[in-house]
Design a protein around this motif. Structure first.
Motif, mmCIF file in Angstrom:
data_model
loop_
_atom_site.group_PDB
_atom_site.id
_atom_site.type_symbol
_atom_site.label_atom_id
_atom_site.label_comp_id
_atom_site.label_asym_id
_atom_site.label_seq_id
_atom_site.Cartn_x
_atom_site.Cartn_y
_atom_site.Cartn_z
ATOM 1 N N ASN A 1 -0.392 8.314 -2.157
ATOM 2 C CA ASN A 1 -0.520 8.744 -3.557
ATOM 3 C C ASN A 1 0.742 9.459 -4.045
ATOM 4 O OD1 ASN A 1 -3.105 7.704 -3.855
ATOM 5 N ND2 ASN A 1 -4.086 9.592 -3.184
ATOM 6 N N GLY B 1 -2.158 3.460 7.503
ATOM 7 C CA GLY B 1 -1.564 4.783 7.414
ATOM 8 C C GLY B 1 -1.579 5.549 8.724
ATOM 9 N N GLN B 2 -2.008 4.922 9.780
ATOM 10 C CA GLN B 2 -2.117 5.600 11.082
ATOM 11 C C GLN B 2 -0.953 5.227 11.988
ATOM 12 O OE1 GLN B 2 -5.962 4.546 12.615
ATOM 13 N NE2 GLN B 2 -6.992 5.036 10.685
ATOM 14 N N THR C 1 -1.266 2.407 14.742
ATOM 15 C CA THR C 1 -1.379 1.000 14.363
ATOM 16 C C THR C 1 -0.123 0.218 14.712
ATOM 17 O OG1 THR C 1 -2.903 1.512 12.579
ATOM 18 C CG2 THR C 1 -1.647 -0.536 12.361
ATOM 19 N N ILE D 1 -6.495 -3.910 10.015
ATOM 20 C CA ILE D 1 -7.346 -3.621 8.870
ATOM 21 C C ILE D 1 -6.605 -2.663 7.942
ATOM 22 C CG2 ILE D 1 -9.480 -4.055 10.117
ATOM 23 C CD1 ILE D 1 -9.813 -1.054 10.462
ATOM 24 N N VAL D 2 -6.893 -2.787 6.674
ATOM 25 C CA VAL D 2 -6.146 -2.043 5.669
ATOM 26 C C VAL D 2 -6.244 -0.544 5.902
ATOM 27 C CG1 VAL D 2 -6.017 -1.523 3.210
ATOM 28 C CG2 VAL D 2 -6.314 -3.897 3.986
ATOM 29 N N SER D 3 -7.417 -0.076 6.272
ATOM 30 C CA SER D 3 -7.620 1.361 6.447
ATOM 31 C C SER D 3 -6.803 1.940 7.591
ATOM 32 C CB SER D 3 -9.093 1.661 6.666
ATOM 33 O OG SER D 3 -9.566 1.005 7.814
ATOM 34 N N SER D 4 -6.250 1.107 8.434
ATOM 35 C CA SER D 4 -5.465 1.595 9.570
ATOM 36 C C SER D 4 -3.968 1.637 9.281
ATOM 37 C CB SER D 4 -5.708 0.723 10.800
ATOM 38 O OG SER D 4 -5.088 -0.553 10.652
ATOM 39 N N TYR E 1 0.852 -1.173 0.000
ATOM 40 C CA TYR E 1 0.000 0.000 0.000
ATOM 41 C C TYR E 1 0.898 1.237 0.000
ATOM 42 C CZ TYR E 1 -3.112 -3.665 1.552
ATOM 43 O OH TYR E 1 -3.805 -4.849 1.635
#
Length: 125
Positions: free
Chosen positions: A58, A107-108, A111, A102-105, A55
């Motif tokens: 951008n 970038g935090q 995590t 989880i994938v959405s985490s 991941y």
């Protein structure tokens, strides 16, 4: 717990490869990632690897490649076509344990449990 290396000074358009490996006690990780912090800015997500999927932010897609050696808990970041906007301290991080985040985490910051000390990347124009 993590040792990052490979930073340095490079001209715009050049490449660098960062490495990150455990220092001291070994542990199991379910995800590893790279973040960076430019002078005067907050730390931002760059890339992560989780269960062999990758991941990217951008801003680095198509230029950076994250890869890992799960057996050694080592992660790499190949950075190509660098620009001055890529300048900063690069930190590697690891999420301990065997449960995939989880994938959405990915970038935090929260995590990840372990962080490296950072390696400085300077891109001159």
């Amino acid at each position: 717990q993590l040792q990052a290396s490979g930073g340095g000074l490079v001209q715009a358009g050049g490449s660098l490869k960062l490495s990150c490996a455990p220092s001291g006690r070994t542990f199991s990780s379910s995800a590893m990632g790279w973040f960076r912090q430019a002078p005067g800015k907050e730390r931002e997500f760059v890339a992560a690897i989780r269960a062999r999927s990758t991941y990217y932010a951008n801003s680095v897609k198509g230029r950076f490649t994250i890869s890992g050696d799960s057996a050694r808990n080592t992660v790499y970041l190949q950075m190509n076509n660098l620009g001055p906007g890529d300048t900063g301290v690069y930190y590697c991080a690891a999420k301990s344990g065997l449960t995939y985040p989880i994938v959405s985490s990915l970038g935090q910051h929260g995590t990840y449990d372990y962080w490296g000390q950072g390696t400085l990347v300077t891109v001159s124009s």
